[in-house]
Design a protein around this motif. Structure first.
Motif, PDB file in Angstrom:
ATOM      1  N   UNK A 211       7.572   9.786  10.296  1.00 61.95           N
ATOM      2  CA  UNK A 211       6.722   9.825  11.488  1.00 61.95           C
ATOM      3  C   UNK A 211       7.155   8.714  12.424  1.00 61.95           C
ATOM      4  N   UNK A 212       7.454   9.088  13.653  1.00 59.30           N
ATOM      5  CA  UNK A 212       7.945   8.087  14.603  1.00 59.30           C
ATOM      6  C   UNK A 212       7.152   8.143  15.901  1.00 59.30           C
TER       7      UNK A 212
ATOM      8  N   UNK B 134       7.063   3.296  13.011  1.00 57.45           N
ATOM      9  CA  UNK B 134       7.699   4.243  12.097  1.00 57.45           C
ATOM     10  C   UNK B 134       7.015   4.241  10.741  1.00 57.45           C
ATOM     11  N   UNK B 135       6.995   5.407  10.118  1.00 54.17           N
ATOM     12  CA  UNK B 135       6.599   5.456   8.710  1.00 54.17           C
ATOM     13  C   UNK B 135       7.450   6.508   8.021  1.00 54.17           C
ATOM     14  N   UNK B 136       8.006   6.136   6.899  1.00 61.07           N
ATOM     15  CA  UNK B 136       8.768   7.092   6.099  1.00 61.07           C
ATOM     16  C   UNK B 136       8.227   7.045   4.685  1.00 61.07           C
ATOM     17  N   UNK B 137       7.894   8.208   4.155  1.00 58.01           N
ATOM     18  CA  UNK B 137       7.412   8.275   2.781  1.00 58.01           C
ATOM     19  C   UNK B 137       8.345   9.176   1.996  1.00 58.01           C
TER      20      UNK B 137
ATOM     21  N   UNK C 286       0.566   3.462  10.505  1.00 56.32           N
ATOM     22  CA  UNK C 286       1.214   4.609  11.151  1.00 56.32           C
ATOM     23  C   UNK C 286       0.722   5.920  10.555  1.00 56.32           C
ATOM     24  N   UNK C 287       0.613   5.942   9.232  1.00 56.99           N
ATOM     25  CA  UNK C 287       0.119   7.160   8.571  1.00 56.99           C
ATOM     26  C   UNK C 287      -1.303   7.441   9.013  1.00 56.99           C
ATOM     27  N   UNK C 288      -2.101   6.381   9.083  1.00 54.78           N
ATOM     28  CA  UNK C 288      -3.487   6.540   9.526  1.00 54.78           C
ATOM     29  C   UNK C 288      -3.566   7.108  10.925  1.00 54.78           C
ATOM     30  N   UNK C 289      -2.717   6.592  11.784  1.00 59.20           N
ATOM     31  CA  UNK C 289      -2.700   7.054  13.165  1.00 59.20           C
ATOM     32  C   UNK C 289      -2.340   8.539  13.211  1.00 59.20           C
TER      33      UNK C 289
END
Lengths: 198, 236
Positions: free
Chosen positions: B46-47, A50-53, A72-75
């Motif tokens: 993003x999940x 998960x990534x939350x910004x 995650x952001x990179x992916x």
């Protein structure tokens, strides 16, 4: 079924911009915390990445990520950069930034326990406030400002006497000096050896 | 909504895990959307999961890229300052809860000792109180006295300015003498005292010491006749 509730409880709120500035700021802080907590739970329970910004009104960036935001952001950005530059963000961390499970479990237990203690301390605080209610208003905080001159003087005398009584009961001044003990007629503390060097 | 406490550990059961994932993912998306609307801010989520080849994205790929570009444009330090992973997040929560707890405990202690102070003013004996309580009591008395001196001075100065001495004298009416007993909701029977008494600080306040009445003479009669004078004043 009891009718009268003690508090309003959870209220349905309208899904639109919070009008009051201060309320909005508070909402932001609370909900952001709750959001990250949910994200953490999702990642821990289900093994999701998960990534939350979140960008605040003031321009600050708050982010949460598992195993870490950058990976995650990179992916995500890489998958859209078909054949583009070799941006290694998602390889960078290799899961080294992820906490292992027993640690996480222990921490959450600790957090829960602290919150329980906090709740019970708050309850005790309320009990104490009840006991401190009086005819001059609650005897907490700024209660002295609610007393008139005569009441202040009366209280002053009472407290001064009480302070003297305490000195007697403790057997010394606040510093616990031997001199005061001699005056009271009580037993002396043994003199530390380094005094004798004088 | 069930409210069972779920342990924060990877769900071993495949179907349970998948079901949880679906529910919680939906809830998470809803929450990030609400945050954005209520607070008028930009955000993205993003999940990735083993169940979908494509990530779940909010608001949508384009919107997410927009936010991420903004994010990446910020200086590295700004990005990392509030960046968290699981461990960091939980540590932060623990430290915040610990700080709050400390503060509440400190406030509680002050309330406790204030209560003790007024009990002593209305006749409770000092003998037998544990040393930490006596020390704290002494400290609190000093704090109160400091403030009282300040206020008395302030009032006297203001009164001097107004130059009407008569007003001040009027306030020392005999009817005011029974304050301390009235000031604090005089414990009805032993109920209050027991309540206050079960604390972790040595249980000095109230709790099992019997009514203040018994202690009255013993505590205050120091041979100067002061005992009897104060007892009638403080104890209606």
């Amino acid at each position: 079924m009891a009718h009268g509730k003690k508090t309003k409880g959870r209220q349905k709120i309208e899904m639109k911009l919070v009008a009051d500035d201060n309320a909005r700021r508070i909402t932001f802080t609370k909900r952001r915390g709750g959001l990250f907590k949910k994200a953490m739970e999702l990642s821990a329970l289900c093994g999701a990445e998960v990534a939350i910004v979140v960008l605040s009104a003031a321009g600050k960036a708050y982010s949460f990520g598992h195993p870490c935001v950058d990976s995650v952001v990179g992916r995500f950005t890489d998958q859209n950069d078909v054949g583009g530059d070799e941006d290694d963000d998602d390889d960078k961390c290799n899961n080294s930034c992820a906490a292992d499970e027993p640690v996480l479990s222990r921490f959450t237990e600790q957090s829960d326990k602290l919150n329980e203690e906090l709740e019970s301390a708050k309850r005790r605080g309320k009990e104490l406030e009840e006991a401190l209610k009086g005819s001059v208003g609650p005897i907490t905080g700024d209660y002295l400002s609610r007393l008139d001159l005569a009441q202040l003087q009366h209280l002053k005398e009472g407290l001064e006497k009480l302070r003297d009584d305490i000195s007697g009961a403790v057997g010394g001044s606040a510093e616990g000096s031997n001199l005061a003990k001699v005056k009271e007629g009580g037993a002396l503390d043994p003199i530390p050896y380094n005094w004798l060097k004088l | 909504m069930t409210r069972k406490k779920v342990k924060l550990a990877y769900i071993i059961n495949d179907s349970a895990r998948k079901a949880t994932y679906k529910k919680r993912k939906k809830g998470l998306i809803k929450k990030v959307s609400e945050l954005s609307t209520l607070c008028g801010i930009d955000a993205c989520a993003i999940i990735y999961s083993p169940y979908d080849s494509q990530p779940e994205v909010w608001p949508d790929a384009r919107g997410a890229h927009r936010v991420l570009t903004q994010f990446k444009r910020m200086p590295e330090m700004e990005q990392s300052k509030k960046m968290m992973n699981q461990e960091g997040f939980i540590r932060g929560r623990i430290s915040k809860a610990a700080d709050q707890l400390k503060k509440v405990q400190k406030d509680n202690r002050e309330k406790e000792i204030t209560h003790l102070m007024f009990q002593c003013l209305t006749g409770k004996a000092l003998q037998g109180l544990p040393l930490p309580d006596l020390n704290d009591l002494g400290w609190l008395i000093d704090q109160n006295l400091k403030e009282i001196y300040k206020r008395i001075d302030g009032i006297k100065k203001a009164a001097a300015d107004v130059a009407t001495a008569g007003n001040v004298a009027d306030q020392a009416a005999p009817g005011q003498q029974h304050w301390f007993g009235d000031w604090i909701a005089n414990p009805v029977g032993n109920n209050d005292q027991r309540q206050i008494g079960d604390c972790s600080y040595g249980g000095a306040v109230g709790g099992g010491r019997g009514g203040a009445d018994d202690m009255l003479m013993a505590g205050f009669n120091d041979g100067n006749g002061n005992g009897s004078m104060w007892s009638s004043v403080f104890f209606p």
